[in-house]
Design a protein around this motif. Structure first.
Motif, PDB file in Angstrom:
ATOM      1  N   PHE A 287       0.825  -1.203   0.000  1.00 23.19           N
ATOM      2  CA  PHE A 287       0.000   0.000   0.000  1.00 23.19           C
ATOM      3  C   PHE A 287       0.862   1.257   0.000  1.00 23.19           C
TER       4      PHE A 287
ATOM      5  N   ASP B  47       2.338   1.788  -3.455  1.00 23.10           N
ATOM      6  CA  ASP B  47       1.312   2.253  -4.391  1.00 23.10           C
ATOM      7  C   ASP B  47       0.977   3.720  -4.158  1.00 23.10           C
TER       8      ASP B  47
ATOM      9  N   ARG C 284      -8.100   4.751  -8.076  1.00 22.34           N
ATOM     10  CA  ARG C 284      -7.134   3.878  -7.403  1.00 22.34           C
ATOM     11  C   ARG C 284      -6.981   4.279  -5.940  1.00 22.34           C
TER      12      ARG C 284
ATOM     13  N   GLU D 100      -9.542  -0.763   0.890  1.00 22.74           N
ATOM     14  CA  GLU D 100      -8.779  -1.926   1.342  1.00 22.74           C
ATOM     15  C   GLU D 100      -8.072  -1.636   2.662  1.00 22.74           C
TER      16      GLU D 100
ATOM     17  N   LEU E 183      -7.733   1.874  -2.750  1.00 22.69           N
ATOM     18  CA  LEU E 183      -6.772   1.630  -1.684  1.00 22.69           C
ATOM     19  C   LEU E 183      -7.345   2.027  -0.329  1.00 22.69           C
TER      20      LEU E 183
ATOM     21  N   CYS F  98      -4.323   8.933   1.768  1.00 25.68           N
ATOM     22  CA  CYS F  98      -5.384   8.793   0.758  1.00 25.68           C
ATOM     23  C   CYS F  98      -6.301  10.009   0.759  1.00 25.68           C
TER      24      CYS F  98
ATOM     25  N   TYR G 218      -1.522   5.971   6.254  1.00 28.68           N
ATOM     26  CA  TYR G 218      -1.816   5.765   4.837  1.00 28.68           C
ATOM     27  C   TYR G 218      -3.238   6.206   4.497  1.00 28.68           C
TER      28      TYR G 218
END
Length: 393
Positions: free
Chosen positions: A193, A196, A215, A222, A219, A309, A305
């Motif tokens: 992750f 990415d 995308r 997830e 992410l 995002c 993370y």
């Protein structure tokens, strides 16, 4: 391990045991019941079709691990009858999904753990599977939903090695090893992750596109799935360690509607403390604290993370607004130039009879000269006040 029942001794090469040789069963629609009986020097393992076919462990065994892949009511009831599993545990296993938690039963002589196992498919998609663990003094029974594969390969390899930590300790240490495997399996997923997100961030700064934004959204979903699997592990591990926590996952119960009892920490020196310490040894608790640290670290990284995002989604929105403002800026400049020209064209397009300019010999040329002069004057004003330099581009 290969098919059949494999017998290891510390000074010998692996050999097939003739007394317990059975093939590993992977028939569709039938649970896979695998067993491992071991001590520090010896191990025997195999699989059976029905729980009734599972023989008693050998006299030399120290720990028995029974791993059942596939939730089958008859198999669960058979295991419950043999190992005195509480009816509420049977109900929890059959009523998938359940929340991640820890329950103590039989006057704290057995513990039931519900955990989520996160797996990554070949197309980098995440899936989760519930794992139910029932621990007694020398037996650990794990129930898996039966989805292809698990994350316990490292534990099985450790069992193959004589004098390994797993082989040298009790059943509670095996419980730790499985929880550690579930937690550590998330590290490569989280690392992917991060890679990415770094790649998306670089592309988003250069040229944000709707595909990149999708995308990021994928992410984020997830990461949320991964966090929902890992976050409750803190309560599970603290419960096994008897540490104070706000989570109510530790709940000795006498009925489905009974209130959860938050008994953190268990009073030191009490009979309950002694029985619990016998079930979860001090050595196991030392390693469980390491798993707790890993779980907390993973949750922190996942939160970072997820925030990344959100920032990337905000960056995409900002870049889209930036592009829109650039377009509107150019359109505004063009409109400002043509507004006075449109006014003059409208005035002389009214076709009144008493408009002397319409009858001039060079009226058309004068009109264009006026248009060019006005446009040039407006552009000069833009330049003089540095308006053209204020363009977002």
């Amino acid at each position: 391990m290969g098919a059949g029942s494999i017998f290891y001794q510390s000074d010998d090469k692996p050999k097939i045991s003739r007394t317990k040789a059975r093939p590993l069963l992977r028939k569709t629609g039938s649970p896979i019941i695998q067993y491992y009986d071991y001590n520090i020097d010896q191990i025997t393992c195999g699989s059976v079709r029905n729980f009734q076919d599972l023989e008693e462990p050998p006299a030399w065994f120290n720990v028995r691990w029974i791993n059942i892949e596939g939730i089958d009511e008859d198999t669960v009831n058979s295991a419950a009858a043999r190992y005195n599993i509480h009816p509420l545990v049977v109900e929890d296993i059959l009523d998938v999904p359940e929340r991640v938690k820890v329950d103590y039963y039989n006057n704290f002589n057995t513990v039931f753990v519900t955990a989520k196992m996160v797996k990554e498919s070949e197309d980098d998609k995440l899936s989760q599977e519930y794992v139910f663990m029932f621990l007694t003094q020398d037996v650990l029974i794990t129930f898996q939903e039966g989805k292809p594969g698990d994350v316990f390969g490292a534990v099985r390899k450790a069992l193959e090695k004589p004098h390994s930590r797993v082989r040298s300790n009790d059943a509670s240490f095996l419980l730790y090893a499985l929880l550690d495997a579930i937690t550590d399996n998330c590290y490569p997923v989280v690392q992917r992750f991060g890679e990415d997100l770094e790649d998306i961030e670089l592309k988003m700064i250069d040229e944000p596109t709707g595909q990149l934004n999708r995308r990021v959204y994928s992410l984020k979903r997830e990461l949320l799935l991964l966090r929902r699997s890992l976050s409750p592990m803190e309560g599970v591990l603290r419960s096994l360690l008897h540490e104070l926590t706000d989570d109510s996952s530790h709940s000795p119960r006498s009925g489905r509607n009974a209130a959860s009892f938050q008994e953190y920490p268990i009073p030191q020196g009490s009979p309950t403390q002694a029985r619990s310490d016998d079930l979860i040894t001090a050595v196991t608790k030392t390693y469980l604290r390491d798993v707790l640290d890993h779980a907390l670290h993973l949750v922190d990284v996942i939160d970072i993370y997820r925030e990344t995002c959100n920032e990337l989604s905000g960056l995409y929105s900002s870049r889209q607004s930036y592009k829109m403002n650039s377009v509107m800026y150019i359109l505004t400049l063009v409109s400002t130039i043509f507004i006075p020209l449109t006014f003059l064209a409208g005035v002389y397009g009214m076709n009144f009879d008493n408009m002397p300019e319409l009858h001039w010999k060079y009226g058309y040329a004068y009109c264009w000269a006026t248009f060019v002069a006005i446009a040039g004057f407006v552009m000069f004003i833009f330049y003089r006040h540095n308006i053209l330099a204020l363009s977002p581009d």
